[in-house]
Structure formats: C-alpha cells, structure tokens
Design an enzyme around this catalytic site. Structure first.
Site, PDB file in Angstrom:
ATOM      1  N   GLN A  80       0.809  -1.229   0.000  1.00 11.45           N
ATOM      2  CA  GLN A  80       0.000   0.000   0.000  1.00 11.45           C
ATOM      3  C   GLN A  80       0.842   1.281   0.000  1.00 11.45           C
ATOM      4  O   GLN A  80       0.458   2.255  -0.636  1.00 11.45           O
ATOM      5  CB  GLN A  80      -1.053  -0.011   1.108  1.00 11.45           C
ATOM      6  CG  GLN A  80      -0.549  -0.257   2.494  1.00 11.45           C
ATOM      7  CD  GLN A  80      -1.441   0.418   3.539  1.00 11.45           C
ATOM      8  OE1 GLN A  80      -2.491   0.970   3.226  1.00 11.45           O
ATOM      9  NE2 GLN A  80      -0.994   0.385   4.790  1.00 11.45           N
ATOM     10  N   ASP A 114       7.624  10.996  11.389  1.00 17.50           N
ATOM     11  CA  ASP A 114       7.469  11.529  12.744  1.00 17.50           C
ATOM     12  C   ASP A 114       7.804  13.026  12.750  1.00 17.50           C
ATOM     13  O   ASP A 114       7.118  13.825  13.389  1.00 17.50           O
ATOM     14  CB  ASP A 114       8.401  10.777  13.699  1.00 17.50           C
ATOM     15  CG  ASP A 114       8.294   9.278  13.497  1.00 17.50           C
ATOM     16  OD1 ASP A 114       7.402   8.664  14.070  1.00 17.50           O
ATOM     17  OD2 ASP A 114       9.096   8.723  12.708  1.00 17.50           O
ATOM     18  N   HIS A 129      12.088   4.916  15.797  1.00 19.90           N
ATOM     19  CA  HIS A 129      10.746   5.070  15.209  1.00 19.90           C
ATOM     20  C   HIS A 129       9.811   4.121  15.964  1.00 19.90           C
ATOM     21  O   HIS A 129       9.460   3.040  15.488  1.00 19.90           O
ATOM     22  CB  HIS A 129      10.781   4.757  13.712  1.00 19.90           C
ATOM     23  CG  HIS A 129       9.424   4.806  13.063  1.00 19.90           C
ATOM     24  ND1 HIS A 129       8.653   5.953  13.018  1.00 19.90           N
ATOM     25  CD2 HIS A 129       8.688   3.856  12.453  1.00 19.90           C
ATOM     26  CE1 HIS A 129       7.522   5.691  12.402  1.00 19.90           C
ATOM     27  NE2 HIS A 129       7.511   4.421  12.052  1.00 19.90           N
TER      28      HIS A 129
HETATM   29  P1  NAD Z   1       1.912  -3.810   2.821  1.00 19.20           P
HETATM   30  O1  NAD Z   1       1.631  -5.073   3.553  1.00 19.20           O
HETATM   31  O2  NAD Z   1       0.796  -3.109   2.120  1.00 19.20           O
HETATM   32  O3  NAD Z   1       3.045  -4.063   1.746  1.00 19.20           O
HETATM   33  C1  NAD Z   1       4.225  -4.728   2.068  1.00 19.20           C
HETATM   34  C2  NAD Z   1       4.735  -5.332   0.784  1.00 19.20           C
HETATM   35  O4  NAD Z   1       6.021  -5.880   1.065  1.00 19.20           O
HETATM   36  C3  NAD Z   1       3.845  -6.458   0.247  1.00 19.20           C
HETATM   37  O5  NAD Z   1       3.594  -6.239  -1.118  1.00 19.20           O
HETATM   38  C4  NAD Z   1       4.704  -7.689   0.475  1.00 19.20           C
HETATM   39  O6  NAD Z   1       4.461  -8.717  -0.490  1.00 19.20           O
HETATM   40  C5  NAD Z   1       6.096  -7.093   0.338  1.00 19.20           C
HETATM   41  N1  NAD Z   1       7.164  -7.933   0.862  1.00 19.20           N
HETATM   42  C6  NAD Z   1       7.138  -8.782   1.906  1.00 19.20           C
HETATM   43  N2  NAD Z   1       8.317  -9.424   2.016  1.00 19.20           N
HETATM   44  C7  NAD Z   1       9.100  -8.948   1.025  1.00 19.20           C
HETATM   45  C8  NAD Z   1      10.425  -9.223   0.610  1.00 19.20           C
HETATM   46  N3  NAD Z   1      11.184 -10.133   1.219  1.00 19.20           N
HETATM   47  N4  NAD Z   1      10.918  -8.552  -0.449  1.00 19.20           N
HETATM   48  C9  NAD Z   1      10.160  -7.640  -1.103  1.00 19.20           C
HETATM   49  N5  NAD Z   1       8.897  -7.351  -0.768  1.00 19.20           N
HETATM   50  C10 NAD Z   1       8.379  -7.990   0.286  1.00 19.20           C
HETATM   51  O7  NAD Z   1       2.654  -2.837   3.853  1.00 19.20           O
HETATM   52  P2  NAD Z   1       2.862  -1.264   3.739  1.00 19.20           P
HETATM   53  O8  NAD Z   1       1.711  -0.590   4.372  1.00 19.20           O
HETATM   54  O9  NAD Z   1       3.273  -0.904   2.365  1.00 19.20           O
HETATM   55  O10 NAD Z   1       4.078  -1.073   4.788  1.00 19.20           O
HETATM   56  C11 NAD Z   1       5.364  -1.598   4.524  1.00 19.20           C
HETATM   57  C12 NAD Z   1       6.244  -1.463   5.755  1.00 19.20           C
HETATM   58  O11 NAD Z   1       6.482  -0.081   6.043  1.00 19.20           O
HETATM   59  C13 NAD Z   1       5.649  -2.042   7.041  1.00 19.20           C
HETATM   60  O12 NAD Z   1       6.647  -2.704   7.777  1.00 19.20           O
HETATM   61  C14 NAD Z   1       5.158  -0.802   7.777  1.00 19.20           C
HETATM   62  O13 NAD Z   1       5.055  -1.026   9.169  1.00 19.20           O
HETATM   63  C15 NAD Z   1       6.277   0.157   7.437  1.00 19.20           C
HETATM   64  N6  NAD Z   1       6.008   1.578   7.631  1.00 19.20           N
HETATM   65  C16 NAD Z   1       7.030   2.350   8.114  1.00 19.20           C
HETATM   66  C17 NAD Z   1       6.858   3.704   8.288  1.00 19.20           C
HETATM   67  C18 NAD Z   1       7.971   4.572   8.816  1.00 19.20           C
HETATM   68  O14 NAD Z   1       7.712   5.756   9.107  1.00 19.20           O
HETATM   69  N7  NAD Z   1       9.200   4.098   8.964  1.00 19.20           N
HETATM   70  C19 NAD Z   1       5.630   4.285   7.968  1.00 19.20           C
HETATM   71  C20 NAD Z   1       4.607   3.482   7.480  1.00 19.20           C
HETATM   72  C21 NAD Z   1       4.806   2.116   7.320  1.00 19.20           C
HETATM   73  C1  LMR Z   2       3.693   4.781  11.191  1.00 13.77           C
HETATM   74  O1  LMR Z   2       4.376   5.424  11.988  1.00 13.77           O
HETATM   75  O2  LMR Z   2       2.609   5.197  10.743  1.00 13.77           O
HETATM   76  C2  LMR Z   2       4.199   3.446  10.710  1.00 13.77           C
HETATM   77  O3  LMR Z   2       5.405   3.109  11.316  1.00 13.77           O
HETATM   78  C3  LMR Z   2       3.189   2.357  10.831  1.00 13.77           C
HETATM   79  C4  LMR Z   2       3.024   1.896  12.268  1.00 13.77           C
HETATM   80  O4  LMR Z   2       3.113   0.690  12.499  1.00 13.77           O
HETATM   81  O5  LMR Z   2       2.785   2.728  13.135  1.00 13.77           O
END
Ligand code: NAD
Ligand code: LMR
Length: 328
Positions: free
Chosen positions: A15, A159, A187
C-alpha cells in the site's frame, strides 16, 4: 538530457508503494527533468498485483520513466541501484508494537543487505522504511560490509512531519515557518519529539506556545502514538500516503540538501554524538549538503532531554539483542 537514475523499491505491490511509485515517476522526488529507471521487488505471490501495477504505470505515460523492471530476486532489483527504498516488510496491526515485527521482518533485511552489498552502486543511498525501521536499517548495513555505513538511513521523517504539522496547527502558522524541529531516537513510541530548539521567525516555539501543558500532554504523545492512531482509524491498515510523502521528503533533503538555517531528522548510525554510543541506528537532527548528511552539533540538552533520549537508545539496544542471533 540527464542520464537516468536507478531507483530500487521493495514491497512494490504494497500500500505505501501504491502512493509512492506514481509520485516518483512523475518527478516529485528527483525533479521534473530527471529520467528514472524503477527496479521493483516483491515476493513471488505478488505477481498478479505486479502485472496490474505495471499496466497502470504504463498507462500514465510518464515521460521520465525510461525503464521498469519487476522481479522477486533482490540481486536483480538492486543491480547498480543509485537509490534503494526498502519498504517491503510486514506492517503491524492493532495491539502490536513495531518491534513485534522483528522476528518476521529481520530476515528480509539480511538477504537484502547482502544483495545491496554485492550489486548496488557503491554510492547507493539506502532508506529503510519497513518496521521496525531503525533496527532493520542496522541489520541491512551490517550485511553490507563493503558499503559505507553512511549510505544507510532509517525513516523518521514521518514523525518529523507529524511534529511540524502539530505545531503549525497549534499556532496557526504555515508549516514552512517552523525550523529546527527534532525527533530523537527510535521510530517507536519511545521516540522523543523535541521542540526546545524549534523556531518561527527566530523566536523559540516554546515561547509562542502559551499553554504549559500542551507540549507534554498533547504534542509529544500525539506524535509518538500517531502510527497506532492511524491504524485504528483505518481499520487495521497503517499509514501509507503520508509514509510515501515522507520517503520523498527524506530523499529530497538527503540528495539536494536541507534548506538554509534548518535541519531534518534522520535515523543514522550513531557516532557517539549527544552521548548516544556508537553502533545503533538512531534519529538525530542533521543537515544535508552535496548528498551527505552531518549531525547538528552543539545543541544544549537538559537532564529531561537526556533521560528521554537514553530511554529510546535502551530500547534500540534491546531490539538489537533480539536479532543478534541473525547477525552471526
Ligand atoms: P503492505 O503489507 O501493504 O506491503 C508490504 C509489501 O512488502 C507487500 O507487497 C509484500 O508482499 C512485500 N514484501 C514482503 N516481504 C518482502 C520481501 N522479502 N521482499 C520484497 N517485498 C516484500 O505494507 P505497507 O503498508 O506498504 O508497509 C510496509 C512497511 O512499512 C511495514 O513494515 C510498515 O510497518 C512500514 N512503515 C514504516 C513507516 C515509517 O515511518 N518508517 C511508515 C509506514 C509504514
Ligand atoms: C507509522 O508510523 O505510521 C508506521 O510506522 C506504521 C506503524 O506501524 O505505526
């Protein structure tokens, strides 16, 4: 015509990437005159979604998108990458902390660190987004021993942006008027959003806020817990469009530089600054110039600040001890 920049993005059918890839291809990250090649990685099960994504990217007829690769092999995805955005990982659900994902997500970053080490451009800039982002960035850089650890970062920009936006709303001032915000640490909800150095028109933000309780009772907990508030509001799905936007902001500042008299927050390998021992990926205030970041030095910290920063550091050490067996 500039030569194209290779951008590898993992988790491409997830997503966040649905909000990210189209903006990158439109030139929002590297500029409207910079051709790009997208090298997209996801797991084999994602193939049907990949087909749809490719059709949509093609149907946008983006002038800057000069190449597009989709693969489930990290060595193909990271080949000669100039930029690697490591988004692919499981997101948390309700009633979970981000560190609960370490077991599931840690191994992904071992494999991807090795692949980056083997095939990426030696100057690749790596941003780890998949949670828990700081420790996953640590795992990635530890598995890329031939690359400079300064090429790796974890995303705290969401953040940082959340903090800016809370202050802008509180004071009814434009976001761009606020300078020198800091989010220290992990984070996670131990992060420390710190307003004590922030300014608007050279005035300390803390003197503009007339409500003594607001910083401790509203600002800090709102920023710390925003990720979960979004998951609850979105019926279990974590932030996506705001995360994609933060990725673009983080990379723009790293590549093109932070604005004058301002800084940003980046998760980077600590060098001992501000009493945070070397060897954790920790968020510091940084300025960026010519594609390099530098930790802002010389800020005065109160005992309160130091205690908050130490708590986040200790959490990172605990996270590291959980995955140490994966590194040996
Ligand atoms: P999502 O589940 O919609 O998408 C994750 C994608 O990663 C999926 O398409 C999945 O098939 C793929 N995936 C899984 N294992 C994989 C691999 N080994 N190699 C390549 N692709 C792989 O999740 P999302 O909402 O897109 O979020 C992704 C990550 O980002 C999550 O861990 C979420 O917690 C994190 N996130 C971090 C922050 C931040 O501020 N650091 C913010 C939002 C989300
Ligand atoms: C966020 O800060 O929105 C992401 O890291 C998703 C989460 O798990 O909080």
């Amino acid at each position: 015509m500039k030569s194209p920049i290779r951008i590898s993005v993992t988790g491409a059918t997830g997503q966040i990437c649905y909000s990210l890839l189209f903006r990158i291809a439109a030139g929002d990250m590297l500029g409207k005159d910079q051709p790009i090649i997208l090298q997209l990685l996801d797991i084999p099960n994602a193939r049907p979604l990949f087909d749809g994504l490719v059709m949509e990217l093609q149907d946008c007829a983006f002038p800057l998108l000069t190449g597009l690769i989709t693969t489930d092999d990290p060595y193909t995805a990271f080949k000669d990458a100039d930029i690697a955005l490591l988004v692919g990982a499981r997101p948390r659900g309700e009633n979970m902390e981000r560190k609960d994902l370490l077991e599931a997500n840690g191994p992904i970053f071992i494999e991807q660190g090795k692949a980056l080490n083997a095939v990426a451009n030696r100057n690749v800039k790596v941003l780890v987004v998949g949670n828990p982002a700081n420790t996953n960035a640590y795992i990635t850089l530890k598995n890329s021993p031939d690359l400079n650890p300064k090429n790796f970062s974890a995303m705290l920009r969401l953040d940082h942006n959340r903090a800016l936006s809370q202050v802008a709303r509180k004071l009814s001032r434009p976001v761009t008027s606020i300078r020198k915000m800091i989010v220290w640490g992990n984070h996670s909800n131990t992060q420390y959003p710190d307003l004590s150095h922030s300014e608007i028109n050279n005035m300390p933000v803390t003197t503009l806020i007339d409500d003594d309780n607001w910083i401790a009772k509203s600002f800090v907990p709102t920023v710390q817990k925003r990720g979960m508030a979004i998951i609850e509001a979105r019926h279990g799905r974590s932030s996506a469009a705001s995360a994609a936007n933060a990725i673009i902001n983080h990379m723009q500042d790293w590549i093109f530089g932070t604005r004058e008299n301002d800084w940003t927050s980046m998760g980077i390998l600590s060098d001992g600054s501000y009493g945070i021992p070397e060897g954790v990926v920790y968020s510091f205030p940084v300025t960026c110039n010519n594609g390099h970041y530098q930790i802002v030095q010389g800020l005065e910290l109160s005992d309160f600040d130091k205690r908050k920063m130490q708590k986040s550091y200790e959490e990172l050490i605990t996270e590291q001890s959980t995955i140490m067996h994966l590194l040996t």
